[in-house]
Scaffold this active site. Structure first.
Site, PDB file in Angstrom:
ATOM      1  N   CYS B  18       0.831  -1.205   0.000  1.00  0.00           N
ATOM      2  CA  CYS B  18       0.000   0.000   0.000  1.00  0.00           C
ATOM      3  C   CYS B  18       0.866   1.255   0.000  1.00  0.00           C
ATOM      4  O   CYS B  18       0.355   2.372   0.069  1.00  0.00           O
ATOM      5  CB  CYS B  18      -0.932   0.012   1.208  1.00  0.00           C
ATOM      6  SG  CYS B  18      -2.124  -1.327   1.160  1.00  0.00           S
ATOM      7  N   PHE B  20       4.141   3.701  -1.588  1.00  0.00           N
ATOM      8  CA  PHE B  20       4.334   4.376  -2.880  1.00  0.00           C
ATOM      9  C   PHE B  20       4.759   3.380  -3.962  1.00  0.00           C
ATOM     10  O   PHE B  20       4.044   3.152  -4.941  1.00  0.00           O
ATOM     11  CB  PHE B  20       5.365   5.500  -2.703  1.00  0.00           C
ATOM     12  CG  PHE B  20       5.964   6.005  -3.973  1.00  0.00           C
ATOM     13  CD1 PHE B  20       5.158   6.350  -5.055  1.00  0.00           C
ATOM     14  CD2 PHE B  20       7.344   6.146  -4.099  1.00  0.00           C
ATOM     15  CE1 PHE B  20       5.723   6.831  -6.231  1.00  0.00           C
ATOM     16  CE2 PHE B  20       7.900   6.616  -5.265  1.00  0.00           C
ATOM     17  CZ  PHE B  20       7.100   6.954  -6.334  1.00  0.00           C
ATOM     18  N   LYS B 158      19.616   0.140   4.936  1.00  0.00           N
ATOM     19  CA  LYS B 158      19.222  -0.534   3.702  1.00  0.00           C
ATOM     20  C   LYS B 158      20.337  -1.492   3.265  1.00  0.00           C
ATOM     21  O   LYS B 158      20.065  -2.608   2.812  1.00  0.00           O
ATOM     22  CB  LYS B 158      18.947   0.474   2.571  1.00  0.00           C
ATOM     23  CG  LYS B 158      17.697   1.305   2.729  1.00  0.00           C
ATOM     24  CD  LYS B 158      16.429   0.483   2.859  1.00  0.00           C
ATOM     25  CE  LYS B 158      15.812   0.094   1.547  1.00  0.00           C
ATOM     26  NZ  LYS B 158      14.477  -0.565   1.758  1.00  0.00           N
TER      27      LYS B 158
END
Lengths: 486, 369
Positions: B18, B20, B158
Site C-alpha cells: 500500500c 508508494f 538498507k
C-alpha cells in the site's frame, strides 16, 4: 585575402587568434603529398579536389599514402555524381540514366560532361572528368570495387529521389525518409570509407560487423549540414527538414522564416538538433576503431566540426536568415584537438554537449529529451574513460583510513608544495619590505626627519596635513615641539 | 496484433503493497501478469485496489515473526516482494533499524519457514553512495559503503538489510535478489516531486545552485516496479531450471541497479517538472549561485536559523545534493533481467506531475467547500 573585418575581430578575440597561429605554426601533417612524384594527371585530380572541397581537401591530402589516392578519387567520383544530382537544369530523362549508370561511366576512357548549367559550382570537374577516370583505373582493384559499389548504390538512391515527384514538390515527409536520404548521400560514404580503411588494415575489421556505426558517422555530418543550410536550401527551393518534425511547430514550412514565429522555429531546429545528436555516442565508438593517425584525423575533424556547428545553430535565430559558420579560430582549435586522439575528441564532444545543454530552454517541448541526449554523450565518454575506480574505493573502505588514489596523492603533493611556495614567497616579501623600510626610515632619520612630531600629530587625530593653512601652522607646531625638547 | 500472453508469477505477496512503490508493483502485477496477488502492510486502507480485483489485503507487522507467519501460511506465496521501509526523511535511527534490518530478518525467516521460492528485496542505489562524493556511471562493482563512511543512516540500514537478503540466497531453497533503484518518482511519491513542485508553487524557480553540469539519475516508479517483476520472474526461472545457471546470467544472490537509463543534468530535471506544472519561464530569470557560495550561504543560514530556532530555507545538505553527480550504469539489469524502462523519463514526469496537479485541484476544492 584577409579582410579588415576579420582582423578587427581577431584583435578583440585573442584566443581565436592564438588558435589560428598555433594551428599554422605547429600543425605537422602526419603525411604529405609529394607532388614531384605525381603524374600530371594526378596533379589535376588534386587540383579539382581543392576546387570542389573546402572541408575535406586538406584532411584527404594528409592521408596515409596507401589511401591517399583511393580516397581522393572516391571523393571526386561522388562529387561528380552529386554535381549531376544537384543541377536542376538537367532534365530528368537525361539525369536519371546518368545517375544510375555512373559506375559504368568509370570505365569509359575520356568521358566528360558538358551538360551542367553555367551556374553549377563544380561543373569544371565534370568537364574534365577524364582525369579522374584515368586515375581511377590505376588504383588497386579491391579499392576500385568498393568505390564502384558505393557509386552504384548512391546513384540509384539519388535517381529514386529525383524521380519522386512528392519529394521534389513538398520536400522530405517523414523522419524515416529524411534518414533514408541521409543514408544515400552520406551513410553510404561512411560505409565506403570504412571498407577502404579496413581493406588497407588501417582500421579494426570489427567496424564492418557494426555497419550502424559508420552509418551514424555519415548521418551526423549530413544532418548537421541540412540543419545549418536551412535558409540556403529554402532559397534554392529545397526542403530537407522532414515535415514530420516541422509540422509540429509551424503550419507551413514558410512560417519558419517569419520573424513572428521565431520561438516555434527555434523549437523546430531544436528538434532537428536533438535528432542529430542522439547517435553521437556511436560516432565516438566508431572512432575508437581507427588505428592510423592520418585516418583518425580524416574522420575526427569533420565530426568535431559537426558537433560545434550543431552547438552554434542550436537556439540560434540566425539560422533562418542566413548561413552561420564556426569562426576560423574555433575551427583551428577544433582541428588541433581532433588531430590528436580519441580522448581529446571526447573532450570536445563533452564540452559542446554541455554548451548545448546550457542553451537548452525549459519552454522547448524537447527540453528534457535534449538534456537526456547530452547526458548520454557524457555517460558514454565516462564508460570508455572512467574517472572512478571501484577497486580503489574498496581498498579505501577496507583500510579504514582514506588512502588517496595515485592521482589524488599527486594533486595533494602539488597542493602542499604550492602552500610551501606561498609561505616562502611571503617571508621573502616581508624580509625585503623590512629591509627597505628600515633603510628608508633610517635614511630619513639621518637626514633629520622628525618621527616624534608625526606620531604626536597622529595621536592628536590630525591624520591629514592641513595644506590650506600653509606653513604657518606647521611652523607653529614645529616650534612648539622644539621648545619642549630643547 | 494480439497482446502477448501474460506471464505468471504464481502467488505473489507484496510487502508494503500500500506504499508508494508497493502499490505500483501491485498495479503492474494486476495489469500485466496473471498471478494471485496478496498485500501485506502495516495499514491497508490507502492505495487499495477495488475488492473486485481480487487482491487480498492483510494487516501485518514485519518486525514481528508471529504476525508474519500466519499471513504467509494463508497467502502461500511463491514470490515475496519486500518493499516496506520508512521514507528517507521520515524517521529516526531506531525506526530505520527496526523496520529495515530487523523487519527484513523477520521477512527472510518467514520465507524460509513457509517454503517461499523467491524473495525480491527493494534496496536503494544509495547503498554505494556516501551522500557526499560524486558517483559517475557506477555499477555493481562499486563497493557498498561501510557504516563508518556512510553519512546517511537510512542507507546504512538498507545496506545491512540487503546483505541479509543476499546472504539468505539458497538457504536452503529460497532464492533472493536485490533491486537498487535510484531516485524513484511518480504518482504518489513523497520525496522527489513534492519538494520540486513546491519550489514552483512558491515561485522560487529563479535560483540555480552550481553550474548544472552534474548528471543525476531519476527513475519513474513504474519502471522500478517492472524491474521487481522481472527479477521475480528470473528467480522463479532459476528455481525451475534443472541445469546450473552460468555466472554471467545469474540473478539469484545478485543486486541490480535500476534507473531510467537516462541521466540528466540535475536542474534540467527540476525545470522539466516545473514546465509540466505549467511554468512558462526559460532560464533568463535564473540567478546562478556557485557551489562554494551556496555552501557559505547555507552554512550561514543554518547558524542564524538555529540561533532563532527556525528551519533554514537553504541548507548545506541541499547545496551538496543539488551540485553532486550521481548516475549509474544499469547494464547488468539490462543483460540479466532483460530490463528496459517501460516509460521514458519525460512521459513519466508528465504522468507524475499530472497526478500531483489533480491532487492539488482536489484539495483546493475541498478547501473551498
Amino acid at each position: 585575402m584577409v579582410k579588415i573585418n576579420d582582423l578587427l575581430y581577431l584583435a578583440v578575440h585573442p584566443n581565436q587568434l592564438r588558435s589560428i597561429i598555433q594551428w599554422k605554426l605547429w600543425h605537422d601533417p602526419v603525411n604529405s603529398r609529394d607532388p614531384d612524384k605525381e603524374t600530371e594527371n594526378l596533379k589535376q585530380c588534386f587540383y579539382y579536389l581543392n576546387m570542389t572541397s573546402r572541408s575535406f581537401s586538406s584532411v584527404i591530402q594528409e592521408l596515409n599514402p596507401e589511401l591517399l589516392v583511393p580516397v581522393a578519387i572516391f571523393y571526386l567520383v561522388l562529387r561528380g555524381l552529386d554535381t549531376i544530382e544537384d543541377d536542376m537544369t538537367i532534365p530528368l530523362p537525361k539525369k536519371e540514366p546518368l545517375l544510375r549508370d555512373f559506375d559504368k561511366i568509370m570505365f569509359q576512357d575520356g568521358w566528360n560532361f558538358n551538360g551542367n548549367g553555367p551556374d553549377e559550382k563544380d561543373r569544371e570537374l565534370l568537364v574534365h572528368f577524364d582525369v579522374v577516370i584515368a586515375e581511377f583505373k590505376l588504383i588497386k582493384p579491391v579499392y576500385q570495387k568498393i568505390i564502384l559499389d558505393i557509386t552504384k548504390k548512391m546513384g540509384d538512391g539519388m535517381a529514386d529521389y529525383a524521380n519522386n515527384a512528392e519529394f521534389n514538390e513538398n520536400g522530405v515527409d517523414t523522419i524515416k525518409d529524411y534518414e533514408l536520404y541521409c543514408h544515400y548521400v552520406a551513410g553510404l560514404v561512411g560505409e565506403g570509407c570504412t571498407r577502404l580503411f579496413v581493406e588497407s588494415k588501417l582500421a579494426n575489421a570489427a567496424l564492418l560487423q557494426r555497419p550502424e556505426l559508420s552509418e551514424s558517422m555519415g548521418q551526423f555530418l549530413q544532418k548537421t549540414n541540412i540543419i545549418r543550410d536551412l535558409q540556403e536550401d529554402y532559397h534554392d527551393k529545397r526542403r530537407f527538414y522532414p515535415k514530420e518534425i516541422w509540422s509540429k511547430h509551424v503550419t507551413n514550412f514558410e512560417d519558419l522564416f517569419n520573424p513572428k514565429n521565431v520561438k516555434a522555429a527555434l523549437n523546430c531546429t531544436s528538434e532537428m538538433v536533438l535528432n542529430a545528436i542522439q547517435k553521437a555516442d556511436e560516432c565516438l565508438f566508431y572512432m575508437a576503431g581507427i588505428k592510423d593517425q592520418s585516418v583518425f584525423n580524416f574522420v575526427a575533424i569533420p565530426q568535431v566540426m559537426a558537433i560545434a556547428t550543431l552547438e552554434l545553430v542550436f537556439q540560434n535565430p540566425k539560422v533562418f536568415t542566413g548561413v552561420v559558420k564556426i569562426t576560423k579560430g574555433d575551427a583551428c582549435q577544433l582541428m588541433i584537438e581532433a588531430s590528436q586522439n580519441l580522448r581529446t575528441v571526447c573532450d570536445v564532444f563533452k564540452r559542446y554537449a554541455r554548451r548545448i545543454s546550457k542553451k537548452n530552454n525549459p519552454t522547448d517541448p524537447n527540453f528534457l529529451e535534449i538534456s537526456i541526449a547530452c547526458g548520454k554523450i557524457e555517460q558514454f565518454i565516462e564508460s570508455i574513460y572512467p574517472t572512478q575506480d571501484p577497486k580503489a574505493l574498496t581498498r579505501q573502505y577496507n583500510n579504514e583510513e582514506e588512502i588517496a588514489t595515485p592521482a589524488d596523492a599527486k594533486v595533494q603533493a602539488e597542493h602542499e608544495e604550492a602552500k610551501k611556495d606561498i609561505l616562502y614567497l611571503l617571508i621573502a616579501v616581508m624580509c625585503t619590505l623590512f629591509v627597505i623600510s628600515t633603510a628608508m626610515i633610517g635614511i630619513a632619520w639621518l637626514a633629520g626627519a622628525r618621527f616624534d612630531i608625526a606620531f604626536n600629530e597622529l595621536r592628536n587625530g590630525n591624520f591629514f596635513p592641513k595644506y590650506q593653512q600653509g606653513g604657518e601652522v606647521a611652523e607653529a607646531i614645529v616650534q612648539q615641539h622644539d621648545h619642549i625638547e630643547l | 496484433m494480439a497482446p502477448p500472453a501474460k506471464k505468471n508469477l504464481g502467488n505473489v505477496l507484496v510487502i508494503g503493497g500500500c506504499g508508494f512503490l508497493g502499490h505500483h508493483i501491485v498495479n503492474l502485477l494486476h495489469d500485466t501478469y496473471t498471478s494471485k496477488i496478496s498485500v501485506l502492510d502495516l495499514s491497508t486502507t490507502r492505495n487499495r485496489r477495488p475488492d473486485s480485483d481480487g487482491v487480498a489485503y492483510y494487516n501485518g507487522d514485519i518486525t514481528s515473526i508471529s504476525s508474519l507467519v500466519p499471513i504467509f501460511e494463508k497467502a502461500k506465496p511463491d514470490v515475496v516482494i519486500h518493499t516496506a521501509s520508512p521514507t528517507l526523511m521520515g524517521a529516526g535511527h531506531e525506526l530505520y533499524r527496526k523496520v529495515n534490518v530487523d523487519g527484513t530478518a523477520c521477512v527472510i525467516e518467514a520465507c524460509q519457514k513457509t517454503g517461499v521460492k523467491a524473495l525480491v528485496y527493494t534496496s536503494s542505489a544509495s547503498v554505494i553512495h556516501d551522500t557526499i562524493s560524486d558517483l559517475k556511471n557506477a555499477d555493481e562493482r562499486w563497493p557498498v559503503v561501510p557504516p563508518h563512511a556512510q553519512h546517511e543512516y537510512y542507507s546504512q540500514t538498507k545496506a545491512e538489510a540487503e546483505a541479509l537478503v543476499l546472504a539468505a540466497n539458497r538457504s536452503p531453497t529460497l532464492l533472493t535478489c536485490s533491486i537498487r533503484p535510484a531516485g524513484i518518482f511518480g504518482e504518489g511519491d513523497v520525496q522527489i516531486l513534492p519538494p520540486i513542485l513546491n519550489v514552483h508553487y512558491t515561485n522560487r524557480t529563479g535560483f540555480q545552485l552550481g553550474d548544472n553540469t552534474n548528471l543525476f539519475d531519476f527513475t519513474y516508479v513504474v519502471n522500478v516496479a517492472h524491474a521487481h517483476l522481472l527479477a521475480a520472474f528470473g528467480l522463479l526461472a532459476t528455481s525451475r531450471a534443472s541445469t546450473a545457471i552460468l555466472d554471467h546470467e545469474k540473478v539469484d544472490g545478485e543486486a541490480f541497479f535500476i534507473t531510467n537509463c537516462s541521466p540528466v543534468y540535475f536542474w534540467d530535471f527540476a525545470r522539466a517538472v516545473w514546465a509540466h506544472a505549467g511554468s512558462k519561464k526559460g532560464t533568463e530569470h535564473v540567478w546562478v549561485i556557485s557551489r562554494d557560495m551556496g555552501l557559505a550561504i547555507g552554512g550561514l543560514l543554518e547558524w542564524i536559523t538555529w540561533a532563532v530556532g527556525r528551519q533554514a530555507k537553504l541548507t548545506k545538505r541541499q547545496v551538496k545534493y543539488s551540485t553532486m553527480t550521481r548516475y549509474y550504469d544499469c547494464g547488468k539489469a539490462q543483460k540479466r533481467l532483460g530490463y528496459q524502462p517501460l516509460v521514458g523519463l519525460n512521459e513519466g514526469l508528465r504522468r507524475g506531475v499530472k497526478w500531483f496537479e489533480e491532487q492539488r485541484t482536489k484539495e483546493g476544492e475541498k478547501k473551498d467547500q
